[in-house]
Design a protein around this motif. Sequence first.
Motif, PDB file in Angstrom:
ATOM      1  N   TYR A  24      39.105  -9.637 -28.352  1.00  0.00           N
ATOM      2  CA  TYR A  24      37.911  -9.170 -29.159  1.00  0.00           C
ATOM      3  C   TYR A  24      36.600  -9.489 -28.547  1.00  0.00           C
ATOM      4  O   TYR A  24      36.317 -10.451 -27.873  1.00  0.00           O
ATOM      5  CB  TYR A  24      37.771  -9.770 -30.652  1.00  0.00           C
ATOM      6  CG  TYR A  24      38.493  -8.696 -31.548  1.00  0.00           C
ATOM      7  CD1 TYR A  24      37.895  -8.020 -32.307  1.00  0.00           C
ATOM      8  CD2 TYR A  24      39.923  -8.694 -31.452  1.00  0.00           C
ATOM      9  CE1 TYR A  24      38.374  -7.062 -33.171  1.00  0.00           C
ATOM     10  CE2 TYR A  24      40.507  -7.990 -32.270  1.00  0.00           C
ATOM     11  CZ  TYR A  24      39.808  -7.033 -33.262  1.00  0.00           C
ATOM     12  OH  TYR A  24      40.494  -6.312 -34.006  1.00  0.00           O
ATOM     13  N   HIS A  25      35.645  -8.480 -28.720  1.00  0.00           N
ATOM     14  CA  HIS A  25      34.140  -8.621 -28.273  1.00  0.00           C
ATOM     15  C   HIS A  25      33.337  -8.367 -29.472  1.00  0.00           C
ATOM     16  O   HIS A  25      33.568  -7.324 -30.084  1.00  0.00           O
ATOM     17  CB  HIS A  25      33.914  -7.628 -27.273  1.00  0.00           C
ATOM     18  CG  HIS A  25      34.634  -7.983 -25.954  1.00  0.00           C
ATOM     19  ND1 HIS A  25      34.741  -8.981 -24.774  1.00  0.00           N
ATOM     20  CD2 HIS A  25      35.934  -7.332 -25.638  1.00  0.00           C
ATOM     21  CE1 HIS A  25      35.932  -9.105 -24.149  1.00  0.00           C
ATOM     22  NE2 HIS A  25      36.527  -7.964 -24.569  1.00  0.00           N
ATOM     23  N   GLU A  26      32.122  -8.899 -29.658  1.00  0.00           N
ATOM     24  CA  GLU A  26      31.315  -8.490 -30.679  1.00  0.00           C
ATOM     25  C   GLU A  26      29.774  -8.713 -30.154  1.00  0.00           C
ATOM     26  O   GLU A  26      29.556  -9.627 -29.493  1.00  0.00           O
ATOM     27  CB  GLU A  26      31.538  -9.264 -31.830  1.00  0.00           C
ATOM     28  CG  GLU A  26      30.599  -8.992 -32.999  1.00  0.00           C
ATOM     29  CD  GLU A  26      31.036  -9.640 -34.161  1.00  0.00           C
ATOM     30  OE1 GLU A  26      30.142  -9.494 -35.229  1.00  0.00           O
ATOM     31  OE2 GLU A  26      31.859 -10.676 -34.143  1.00  0.00           O
ATOM     32  N   LYS A  27      29.022  -7.571 -30.481  1.00  0.00           N
ATOM     33  CA  LYS A  27      27.388  -7.720 -30.249  1.00  0.00           C
ATOM     34  C   LYS A  27      26.687  -6.963 -31.166  1.00  0.00           C
ATOM     35  O   LYS A  27      26.817  -5.631 -31.272  1.00  0.00           O
ATOM     36  CB  LYS A  27      27.227  -7.183 -28.737  1.00  0.00           C
ATOM     37  CG  LYS A  27      25.579  -7.555 -28.468  1.00  0.00           C
ATOM     38  CD  LYS A  27      25.661  -7.108 -26.915  1.00  0.00           C
ATOM     39  CE  LYS A  27      24.092  -7.410 -26.385  1.00  0.00           C
ATOM     40  NZ  LYS A  27      23.926  -6.888 -25.207  1.00  0.00           N
TER      41      LYS A  27
ATOM     42  N   SER B 173      31.482 -15.275 -35.236  1.00  0.00           N
ATOM     43  CA  SER B 173      31.488 -14.074 -34.366  1.00  0.00           C
ATOM     44  C   SER B 173      32.882 -13.925 -33.798  1.00  0.00           C
ATOM     45  O   SER B 173      33.568 -14.953 -33.720  1.00  0.00           O
ATOM     46  CB  SER B 173      30.605 -14.190 -33.117  1.00  0.00           C
ATOM     47  OG  SER B 173      30.759 -13.144 -32.156  1.00  0.00           O
TER      48      SER B 173
ATOM     49  N   GLU C  41      28.542  -4.295 -33.375  1.00  0.00           N
ATOM     50  CA  GLU C  41      29.767  -3.521 -32.720  1.00  0.00           C
ATOM     51  C   GLU C  41      30.575  -4.440 -32.281  1.00  0.00           C
ATOM     52  O   GLU C  41      30.510  -5.601 -31.879  1.00  0.00           O
ATOM     53  CB  GLU C  41      29.030  -3.179 -31.414  1.00  0.00           C
ATOM     54  CG  GLU C  41      27.797  -2.143 -31.471  1.00  0.00           C
ATOM     55  CD  GLU C  41      27.053  -1.807 -30.131  1.00  0.00           C
ATOM     56  OE1 GLU C  41      27.681  -2.180 -29.125  1.00  0.00           O
ATOM     57  OE2 GLU C  41      26.077  -1.230 -29.953  1.00  0.00           O
ATOM     58  N   ILE C  42      31.686  -4.058 -32.289  1.00  0.00           N
ATOM     59  CA  ILE C  42      33.000  -4.570 -31.863  1.00  0.00           C
ATOM     60  C   ILE C  42      34.011  -3.793 -30.995  1.00  0.00           C
ATOM     61  O   ILE C  42      33.975  -2.443 -31.273  1.00  0.00           O
ATOM     62  CB  ILE C  42      33.936  -5.236 -33.390  1.00  0.00           C
ATOM     63  CG1 ILE C  42      34.259  -3.985 -34.171  1.00  0.00           C
ATOM     64  CG2 ILE C  42      33.202  -6.111 -33.928  1.00  0.00           C
ATOM     65  CD1 ILE C  42      35.706  -3.988 -34.675  1.00  0.00           C
ATOM     66  N   TRP C  43      34.561  -4.373 -29.960  1.00  0.00           N
ATOM     67  CA  TRP C  43      35.533  -3.814 -29.301  1.00  0.00           C
ATOM     68  C   TRP C  43      36.701  -4.772 -28.809  1.00  0.00           C
ATOM     69  O   TRP C  43      36.260  -5.878 -28.971  1.00  0.00           O
ATOM     70  CB  TRP C  43      34.932  -2.931 -28.249  1.00  0.00           C
ATOM     71  CG  TRP C  43      34.216  -3.886 -27.204  1.00  0.00           C
ATOM     72  CD1 TRP C  43      34.561  -4.164 -25.950  1.00  0.00           C
ATOM     73  CD2 TRP C  43      32.760  -4.439 -27.292  1.00  0.00           C
ATOM     74  NE1 TRP C  43      33.668  -4.979 -25.298  1.00  0.00           N
ATOM     75  CE2 TRP C  43      32.582  -5.142 -26.143  1.00  0.00           C
ATOM     76  CE3 TRP C  43      31.997  -4.500 -28.227  1.00  0.00           C
ATOM     77  CZ2 TRP C  43      31.521  -5.821 -25.825  1.00  0.00           C
ATOM     78  CZ3 TRP C  43      30.753  -5.223 -28.147  1.00  0.00           C
ATOM     79  CH2 TRP C  43      30.496  -5.599 -26.838  1.00  0.00           C
ATOM     80  N   ALA C  44      37.683  -4.185 -28.148  1.00  0.00           N
ATOM     81  CA  ALA C  44      38.695  -5.086 -27.805  1.00  0.00           C
ATOM     82  C   ALA C  44      39.736  -4.360 -27.036  1.00  0.00           C
ATOM     83  O   ALA C  44      39.871  -2.965 -26.949  1.00  0.00           O
ATOM     84  CB  ALA C  44      39.439  -5.629 -28.997  1.00  0.00           C
TER      85      ALA C  44
ATOM     86  N   ASP D 250      33.430 -12.578 -30.946  1.00  0.00           N
ATOM     87  CA  ASP D 250      33.291 -12.429 -29.580  1.00  0.00           C
ATOM     88  C   ASP D 250      34.087 -13.427 -28.790  1.00  0.00           C
ATOM     89  O   ASP D 250      33.755 -14.744 -28.836  1.00  0.00           O
ATOM     90  CB  ASP D 250      31.941 -12.549 -29.114  1.00  0.00           C
ATOM     91  CG  ASP D 250      31.677 -12.068 -27.780  1.00  0.00           C
ATOM     92  OD1 ASP D 250      32.182 -10.880 -27.481  1.00  0.00           O
ATOM     93  OD2 ASP D 250      30.922 -12.699 -26.998  1.00  0.00           O
ATOM     94  N   GLY D 251      35.006 -13.035 -27.803  1.00  0.00           N
ATOM     95  CA  GLY D 251      35.603 -13.987 -26.974  1.00  0.00           C
ATOM     96  C   GLY D 251      37.010 -14.517 -27.713  1.00  0.00           C
ATOM     97  O   GLY D 251      37.744 -15.362 -27.095  1.00  0.00           O
TER      98      GLY D 251
END
Length: 116
Positions: free
Chosen positions: A29-32, A4, A35-38, A6-7
């Motif tokens: 970065y974030h991921e769930k 992942s 979905e990804i976003w930063a 995420d983080g």
Amino acid sequence: MARSLDGLTFAPVADQAPGQVGTHTRFAYHEKSGEIWAEYAGGDVVRGHLVGTREEDRLDFRYVQLRTDGTTASGHCVSTVVTLPDGRVRLEETWEWESRTGAGTSVVEQVTEHAR
């Protein structure tokens, strides 16, 4: 599939043209659930955001940024997630501006705690 995002924090391995991201830019970065976003900032970028999706080791996202000269820019990027021999993550990117002309490739790599 690579681990992942995420983080994780990423930084470009080389500077781009003025007004774009560079080695002083940091991406958080974030991921769930695919979905990804930063959020990103540094260098010529005051504030930037990206949002998109991840399918296996392929990211597909849009980005928008505010630059130090007060202008904004937006674009589209497709990245491949690669795990480096030392366990860090690299994103190999192909991008294109949507708010102006221009396209290219870039590489960002995970920044470890001691290298920030």
